[in-house]
Design a protein around this motif. Structure first.
Motif, mmCIF file in Angstrom:
data_model
loop_
_atom_site.group_PDB
_atom_site.id
_atom_site.type_symbol
_atom_site.label_atom_id
_atom_site.label_comp_id
_atom_site.label_asym_id
_atom_site.label_seq_id
_atom_site.Cartn_x
_atom_site.Cartn_y
_atom_site.Cartn_z
ATOM 1 N N GLU A 195 19.351 -62.883 4.572
ATOM 2 C CA GLU A 195 20.714 -63.266 4.952
ATOM 3 C C GLU A 195 20.808 -63.584 6.443
ATOM 4 O O GLU A 195 21.706 -64.319 6.864
ATOM 5 C CB GLU A 195 21.696 -62.170 4.553
ATOM 6 C CG GLU A 195 21.977 -62.148 3.052
ATOM 7 C CD GLU A 195 22.822 -60.976 2.595
ATOM 8 O OE1 GLU A 195 23.241 -60.984 1.419
ATOM 9 O OE2 GLU A 195 23.044 -60.038 3.390
ATOM 10 N N GLU A 196 19.888 -63.071 7.245
ATOM 11 C CA GLU A 196 19.810 -63.436 8.657
ATOM 12 C C GLU A 196 18.908 -64.648 8.874
ATOM 13 O O GLU A 196 19.216 -65.532 9.675
ATOM 14 C CB GLU A 196 19.284 -62.255 9.491
ATOM 15 C CG GLU A 196 20.288 -61.154 9.724
ATOM 16 C CD GLU A 196 21.464 -61.608 10.562
ATOM 17 O OE1 GLU A 196 21.270 -62.388 11.521
ATOM 18 O OE2 GLU A 196 22.595 -61.207 10.248
ATOM 19 N N ILE A 197 17.786 -64.698 8.167
ATOM 20 C CA ILE A 197 16.815 -65.782 8.358
ATOM 21 C C ILE A 197 17.371 -67.133 7.913
ATOM 22 O O ILE A 197 17.294 -68.137 8.646
ATOM 23 C CB ILE A 197 15.520 -65.485 7.575
ATOM 24 C CG1 ILE A 197 14.755 -64.321 8.200
ATOM 25 C CG2 ILE A 197 14.626 -66.728 7.504
ATOM 26 C CD1 ILE A 197 13.605 -63.828 7.347
ATOM 27 N N ILE A 198 17.923 -67.197 6.716
ATOM 28 C CA ILE A 198 18.261 -68.480 6.086
ATOM 29 C C ILE A 198 19.263 -69.309 6.890
ATOM 30 O O ILE A 198 19.040 -70.516 7.090
ATOM 31 C CB ILE A 198 18.704 -68.249 4.634
ATOM 32 C CG1 ILE A 198 17.465 -67.911 3.773
ATOM 33 C CG2 ILE A 198 19.439 -69.461 4.063
ATOM 34 C CD1 ILE A 198 17.772 -67.470 2.364
ATOM 35 N N PRO A 199 20.355 -68.737 7.390
ATOM 36 C CA PRO A 199 21.287 -69.579 8.156
ATOM 37 C C PRO A 199 20.860 -69.863 9.595
ATOM 38 O O PRO A 199 21.371 -70.794 10.215
ATOM 39 C CB PRO A 199 22.586 -68.764 8.129
ATOM 40 C CG PRO A 199 22.147 -67.349 8.007
ATOM 41 C CD PRO A 199 20.904 -67.387 7.170
ATOM 42 N N ARG A 200 19.918 -69.099 10.126
ATOM 43 C CA ARG A 200 19.611 -69.202 11.553
ATOM 44 C C ARG A 200 18.260 -69.862 11.854
ATOM 45 O O ARG A 200 18.116 -70.524 12.883
ATOM 46 C CB ARG A 200 19.651 -67.817 12.195
ATOM 47 C CG ARG A 200 21.036 -67.170 12.113
ATOM 48 C CD ARG A 200 21.039 -65.813 12.780
ATOM 49 N NE ARG A 200 20.695 -65.927 14.200
ATOM 50 C CZ ARG A 200 20.402 -64.880 14.960
ATOM 51 N NH1 ARG A 200 20.374 -63.658 14.441
ATOM 52 N NH2 ARG A 200 20.118 -65.052 16.229
ATOM 53 N N MET A 201 17.271 -69.690 11.006
ATOM 54 C CA MET A 201 15.965 -70.309 11.229
ATOM 55 C C MET A 201 15.915 -71.582 10.381
ATOM 56 O O MET A 201 15.278 -71.636 9.340
ATOM 57 C CB MET A 201 14.847 -69.315 10.876
ATOM 58 C CG MET A 201 14.880 -68.077 11.761
ATOM 59 S SD MET A 201 13.723 -66.753 11.274
ATOM 60 C CE MET A 201 12.150 -67.494 11.675
ATOM 61 N N ARG A 202 16.586 -72.613 10.875
ATOM 62 C CA ARG A 202 16.825 -73.820 10.088
ATOM 63 C C ARG A 202 15.622 -74.769 10.085
ATOM 64 O O ARG A 202 14.913 -74.912 11.065
ATOM 65 C CB ARG A 202 18.051 -74.552 10.630
ATOM 66 C CG ARG A 202 19.344 -73.712 10.556
ATOM 67 C CD ARG A 202 19.828 -73.558 9.102
ATOM 68 N NE ARG A 202 20.421 -74.820 8.644
ATOM 69 C CZ ARG A 202 19.953 -75.526 7.640
ATOM 70 N NH1 ARG A 202 18.874 -75.134 6.986
ATOM 71 N NH2 ARG A 202 20.546 -76.645 7.279
ATOM 72 N N HIS A 203 15.455 -75.412 8.915
ATOM 73 C CA HIS A 203 14.397 -76.401 8.697
ATOM 74 C C HIS A 203 13.006 -75.862 9.063
ATOM 75 O O HIS A 203 12.255 -76.494 9.827
ATOM 76 C CB HIS A 203 14.684 -77.689 9.477
ATOM 77 C CG HIS A 203 16.040 -78.265 9.179
ATOM 78 N ND1 HIS A 203 17.045 -78.345 10.120
ATOM 79 C CD2 HIS A 203 16.569 -78.747 8.024
ATOM 80 C CE1 HIS A 203 18.128 -78.867 9.574
ATOM 81 N NE2 HIS A 203 17.877 -79.128 8.291
ATOM 82 N N PRO A 204 12.645 -74.698 8.545
ATOM 83 C CA PRO A 204 11.332 -74.122 8.869
ATOM 84 C C PRO A 204 10.197 -74.910 8.232
ATOM 85 O O PRO A 204 10.338 -75.462 7.136
ATOM 86 C CB PRO A 204 11.425 -72.713 8.279
ATOM 87 C CG PRO A 204 12.380 -72.858 7.129
ATOM 88 C CD PRO A 204 13.395 -73.883 7.570
ATOM 89 N N LYS A 205 9.082 -74.955 8.940
ATOM 90 C CA LYS A 205 7.883 -75.632 8.438
ATOM 91 C C LYS A 205 6.651 -74.853 8.887
ATOM 92 O O LYS A 205 6.661 -74.198 9.931
ATOM 93 C CB LYS A 205 7.782 -77.062 8.982
ATOM 94 C CG LYS A 205 8.895 -77.999 8.526
ATOM 95 C CD LYS A 205 8.715 -79.385 9.130
ATOM 96 C CE LYS A 205 9.781 -80.348 8.627
ATOM 97 N NZ LYS A 205 11.149 -79.937 9.032
ATOM 98 N N LEU A 206 5.598 -74.961 8.108
ATOM 99 C CA LEU A 206 4.331 -74.353 8.509
ATOM 100 C C LEU A 206 3.811 -75.036 9.766
ATOM 101 O O LEU A 206 3.880 -76.263 9.893
ATOM 102 C CB LEU A 206 3.298 -74.478 7.394
ATOM 103 C CG LEU A 206 3.408 -73.513 6.216
ATOM 104 C CD1 LEU A 206 2.374 -73.854 5.148
ATOM 105 C CD2 LEU A 206 3.218 -72.074 6.683
#
Length: 422
Positions: free
Chosen positions: A378-389
């Motif tokens: 719930e903290e990661i999904i809205p704040r760490m946007r467009h994650p990629k390896l």
């Protein structure tokens, strides 16, 4: 039915089998050919029955008198040093009733859903701080900087252990749990030494409790409940060893794999960004798809039969939790696909997968693990946007934990509103 080894199948208890990630296709091939197979083992020298059917795994797990964890431990390894074997024999996961029940009763009373729910505000603040530490950078090594932080911090805090000691516990648990991976542990002696470090720490906690009793998990274990006397020092030490190792590594593992799967399915990640109320159900799919513990062993205590196969007394039985959680007969034709919306059409998904085991050794920390996963995402999904390896995913070489030891990622750097205006 006679014991006819399936030589054309990959050896599912060889740690090398998992060194590059879970062999999903091979597991599907085995599973689809039947729920139980007699397998040769060239790495440890002891043939075994590989069980992949959920009905069979459930039946074995719920009958500890016939299928023992204690006889030769629940671990697949055949060549542990004597000191490590002594440690294993005293851990709850390697016990049968009635010896197993004392600590479980106390922990069950301590980790009730109501008690765990009371931790949410503290855990959420920790999760926020963890994301705060990396959000502005737009990159991180996800395993150590994000996934490993909350599970370890939470269990240490609940046990009254100072935050400054958590780095030691991170290293100790890595060495204990991943002693099959030479990049994380030098050898079996290193795992033994790490175990002794945790045992030494547990003895210190027990002594401190005698002088100054505290109202935390350590206090509950040593004090007991109205119905159950507390653990002795020896019992507490062994239980603490398992609590720290399993409680830390399992949630860290499923959180890392969950993030990996969201990056591999950006459309599903966007769905969760737009529908944050669906995150708890998505966590159940993460648990199902990438179960933390790969397999566990049981020993047949007398001649018996499983699904028409004659199992001899003393036989080694391996229950493979990963493949049972991909069973098409349970989860549908798309069981091998990752789908964060699965819980919406399968409301009892939480009760259908076996990520936490089943029966006598069903994980007592399920409520804790689910809470940690939920608040973290719930903290990661809205704040760490467009994650990629941002590099290669490095998996652990282990037949016990389906771990990832390194996963560098990038994402959109978080810009504070004041900075944006400037």
């Amino acid at each position: 039915m006679s014991e006819c080894p399936f030589a054309n199948f990959q050896n599912m208890i060889d740690p090398d089998t998992y060194a590059n990630g879970m062999p999903y296709d091979e597991l599907a091939r085995i599973r689809q050919s039947g729920p139980i197979h007699y397998m040769e083992d060239t790495t440890m020298g002891v043939p075994y029955w590989l069980v992949t059917g959920r009905k069979e795994i459930d039946a074995i797990s719920k009958n500890p008198t016939l299928f023992s964890s204690e006889e030769r431990t629940a671990l697949a390894d055949e060549h542990s040093p004597e000191d490590i074997q002594a440690i294993h024999s005293n851990m709850t996961i390697n016990m049968d009733p009635p010896r197993q029940l004392k600590s479980r009763k106390i922990v069950r009373a301590t980790f009730t859903p109501r008690a765990v729910d009371s931790y949410e505000a503290r855990f959420r603040q920790h999760a926020k701080n963890i994301v705060d530490a990396v959000a502005a950078r737009g990159e991180c090594e996800f395993v150590e900087e994000v996934a490993a932080e909350l599970p370890l911090l939470a269990i240490l805090e609940l046990c009254g252990i100072p935050a400054e000691d958590r780095k030691d516990f991170f290293e100790w648990t890595n060495t204990m749990m991943f002693n099959q991976d030479s990049s994380l542990a030098v050898d079996k002696e290193a795992a033994e030494m790490a175990s002794f470090k945790v045992i030494e720490y547990a003895m210190k906690l027990s002594a401190q409790h005698q002088e100054n009793p505290k109202d935390d998990i350590i206090g509950a274990l040593l004090r007991g409940t109205e119905r159950e006397e507390g653990l002795s020092e020896d019992e507490f030490v062994w239980f603490f060893l398992m609590l720290i190792a399993a409680g830390n590594e399992s949630t860290r593992t499923v959180t890392t794999h969950g993030m990996r799967m969201l990056m591999e399915h950006p459309d599903q990640l966007e769905y969760l960004v737009e529908n944050p109320d669906k995150i708890p159900g998505a966590c159940e799919e993460m648990l199902r798809y990438n179960t933390a513990f790969i397999l566990m062993r049981r020993t047949a205590m007398e001649d018996t039969e499983i699904n028409g196969h004659q199992i001899k007394k003393g036989a080694k039985i391996i229950m493979h939790y990963h493949t049972v959680n991909h069973d098409e007969g349970v989860f549908g034709d798309d069981a091998m696909e990752f789908d964060v919306r699965r819980a919406e059409r399968m409301p009892d998904l939480y009760n259908q997968h076996r990520a936490f085991g089943v029966g006598q050794h069903f994980c007592l920390g399920t409520h804790l693990a689910r809470l940690e996963m939920r608040v973290m995402f719930e903290e990661i999904i809205p704040r760490m946007r467009h994650p990629k390896l941002a590099g290669k995913v490095e998996y652990t070489r282990s037949n016990l934990v389906a771990g990832i030891k390194c996963m560098p990622i990038t994402f959109d750097p978080e810009v504070k509103s004041g900075e944006q205006a400037a």
